[in-house]
Motif scaffolding. Structure first.
Motif, mmCIF file in Angstrom:
data_model
loop_
_atom_site.group_PDB
_atom_site.id
_atom_site.type_symbol
_atom_site.label_atom_id
_atom_site.label_comp_id
_atom_site.label_asym_id
_atom_site.label_seq_id
_atom_site.Cartn_x
_atom_site.Cartn_y
_atom_site.Cartn_z
ATOM 1 N N ASP A 90 2.274 -21.512 22.554
ATOM 2 C CA ASP A 90 2.962 -21.264 23.821
ATOM 3 C C ASP A 90 2.518 -19.945 24.450
ATOM 4 O O ASP A 90 2.185 -19.880 25.634
ATOM 5 C CB ASP A 90 4.474 -21.251 23.576
ATOM 6 C CG ASP A 90 5.270 -21.548 24.838
ATOM 7 O OD1 ASP A 90 4.782 -22.334 25.671
ATOM 8 O OD2 ASP A 90 6.363 -20.993 24.992
ATOM 9 N N ILE A 91 2.509 -18.893 23.644
ATOM 10 C CA ILE A 91 2.121 -17.574 24.147
ATOM 11 C C ILE A 91 0.652 -17.568 24.565
ATOM 12 O O ILE A 91 0.301 -17.092 25.652
ATOM 13 C CB ILE A 91 2.369 -16.489 23.079
ATOM 14 C CG1 ILE A 91 3.873 -16.294 22.864
ATOM 15 C CG2 ILE A 91 1.725 -15.168 23.497
ATOM 16 C CD1 ILE A 91 4.214 -15.313 21.766
ATOM 17 N N THR A 92 -0.203 -18.109 23.712
ATOM 18 C CA THR A 92 -1.643 -18.091 23.995
ATOM 19 C C THR A 92 -1.986 -18.872 25.252
ATOM 20 O O THR A 92 -2.739 -18.398 26.111
ATOM 21 C CB THR A 92 -2.427 -18.673 22.802
ATOM 22 O OG1 THR A 92 -2.108 -17.943 21.619
ATOM 23 C CG2 THR A 92 -3.929 -18.589 23.054
ATOM 24 N N CYS A 133 10.475 -31.720 31.203
ATOM 25 C CA CYS A 133 9.819 -31.243 29.983
ATOM 26 C C CYS A 133 10.460 -29.951 29.477
ATOM 27 O O CYS A 133 10.717 -29.800 28.273
ATOM 28 C CB CYS A 133 8.331 -31.023 30.238
ATOM 29 S SG CYS A 133 7.408 -32.531 30.588
ATOM 30 N N CYS A 134 10.727 -29.023 30.395
ATOM 31 C CA CYS A 134 11.304 -27.733 30.000
ATOM 32 C C CYS A 134 12.732 -27.888 29.486
ATOM 33 O O CYS A 134 13.100 -27.311 28.456
ATOM 34 C CB CYS A 134 11.268 -26.763 31.178
ATOM 35 S SG CYS A 134 9.613 -26.229 31.647
ATOM 36 N N GLN A 184 4.087 -29.731 24.728
ATOM 37 C CA GLN A 184 3.134 -29.184 23.758
ATOM 38 C C GLN A 184 1.705 -29.622 24.086
ATOM 39 O O GLN A 184 0.761 -28.828 23.984
ATOM 40 C CB GLN A 184 3.502 -29.625 22.334
ATOM 41 C CG GLN A 184 4.919 -29.316 21.903
ATOM 42 C CD GLN A 184 5.386 -27.924 22.274
ATOM 43 O OE1 GLN A 184 4.703 -26.931 22.005
ATOM 44 N NE2 GLN A 184 6.549 -27.835 22.898
ATOM 45 N N VAL A 185 1.556 -30.885 24.497
ATOM 46 C CA VAL A 185 0.235 -31.376 24.897
ATOM 47 C C VAL A 185 -0.256 -30.599 26.118
ATOM 48 O O VAL A 185 -1.430 -30.208 26.201
ATOM 49 C CB VAL A 185 0.278 -32.888 25.208
ATOM 50 C CG1 VAL A 185 -1.044 -33.352 25.807
ATOM 51 C CG2 VAL A 185 0.593 -33.684 23.946
ATOM 52 N N THR A 186 0.653 -30.364 27.054
ATOM 53 C CA THR A 186 0.306 -29.599 28.255
ATOM 54 C C THR A 186 -0.128 -28.185 27.891
ATOM 55 O O THR A 186 -1.064 -27.636 28.480
ATOM 56 C CB THR A 186 1.502 -29.543 29.220
ATOM 57 O OG1 THR A 186 1.916 -30.871 29.547
ATOM 58 C CG2 THR A 186 1.132 -28.809 30.505
ATOM 59 N N ASN A 187 0.537 -27.589 26.910
ATOM 60 C CA ASN A 187 0.161 -26.246 26.464
ATOM 61 C C ASN A 187 -1.273 -26.214 25.930
ATOM 62 O O ASN A 187 -2.030 -25.278 26.199
ATOM 63 C CB ASN A 187 1.121 -25.756 25.378
ATOM 64 C CG ASN A 187 2.382 -25.145 25.942
ATOM 65 O OD1 ASN A 187 2.424 -24.739 27.103
ATOM 66 N ND2 ASN A 187 3.428 -25.075 25.134
#
Length: 207
Positions: A90-92, A133-134, A184-187
């Protein structure tokens, strides 16, 4: 004209930080209060953007403050290897996206209209989808925390525990799991796309 530090959306950001500190301080002693405070902070995350647009108070400082607050509030209360990996992802991904956006001269990391990935465009371009999603991600983490065995930090154990709850809880769990997975996939896509943009910038600069 007020200082950027005193912009309304930034003040809301400071307030979110305080709320999150209180929430995390009581997360194991009072799970119900934690859930209320945590979700209230999440609601404020949507409100600050509205104020920024309403009063023309969007700022680079505010964007970074909002992103950093989101990242630590999203994962700080969840120990365990899986959650640490998700925290890193998430951060990266968001850091790369923010940095590559600035390199491209964009004012927002949500400006992805020139990217070639349809899921990333859908996520940032269609607010109801991003909201789903959020919200799914936040609600999933809250119910996992509320119903998890206090002696275990295993994600699998927490999920198994939820399957023993009422049908409504199970339905919410399954529904939010879908939105969580898409996020997660979007990340992952966001991280790769943004990293590619940084590489392209380096190649252009070296010529």
């Amino acid at each position: 004209m007020p200082s950027v530090y005193l912009y309304i959306p930034n003040i809301i950001g400071y307030f979110r930080i305080i709320i999150n500190f209180i929430a995390f301080a009581v997360c194991y002693s009072n799970k119900a209060l934690f859930a209320v405070l945590y979700f209230f902070s999440f609601v404020l995350d949507g409100v600050d953007g509205w104020f920024a647009r309403k009063f023309n108070q969007a700022s680079t400082f505010g964007a970074v403050l909002d992103m950093v607050t989101d990242r630590y509030s999203l994962h700080c209360n969840r120990p365990g290897l899986v959650f640490l990996i998700l925290l890193g992802l998430d951060i990266t991904s968001h850091w790369f996206q923010m940095y590559s956006s600035f390199l491209s001269g964009k004012t927002s990391h949500k400006d992805v209209k020139h990217t070639g990935n349809w899921l990333l465009k859908l996520y940032y371009g269609y607010r109801p989808f991003m909201a789903f999603c959020c919200v799914s991600c936040e609600v999933l983490y809250i119910i996992l925390f509320l119903f998890a065995d206090e002696k275990s930090t295993s994600l699998l154990s927490a999920c198994k525990g939820l399957l023993n709850q009422s049908p409504i809880i199970i339905l919410v769990f399954i529904s939010t799991l879908v939105g969580w997975a898409v996020k997660q996939v979007t990340n992952v896509i966001q991280m790769k796309t943004a990293a590619d943009a940084c590489v392209v910038y380096d190649l252009k600069r070296s010529k």
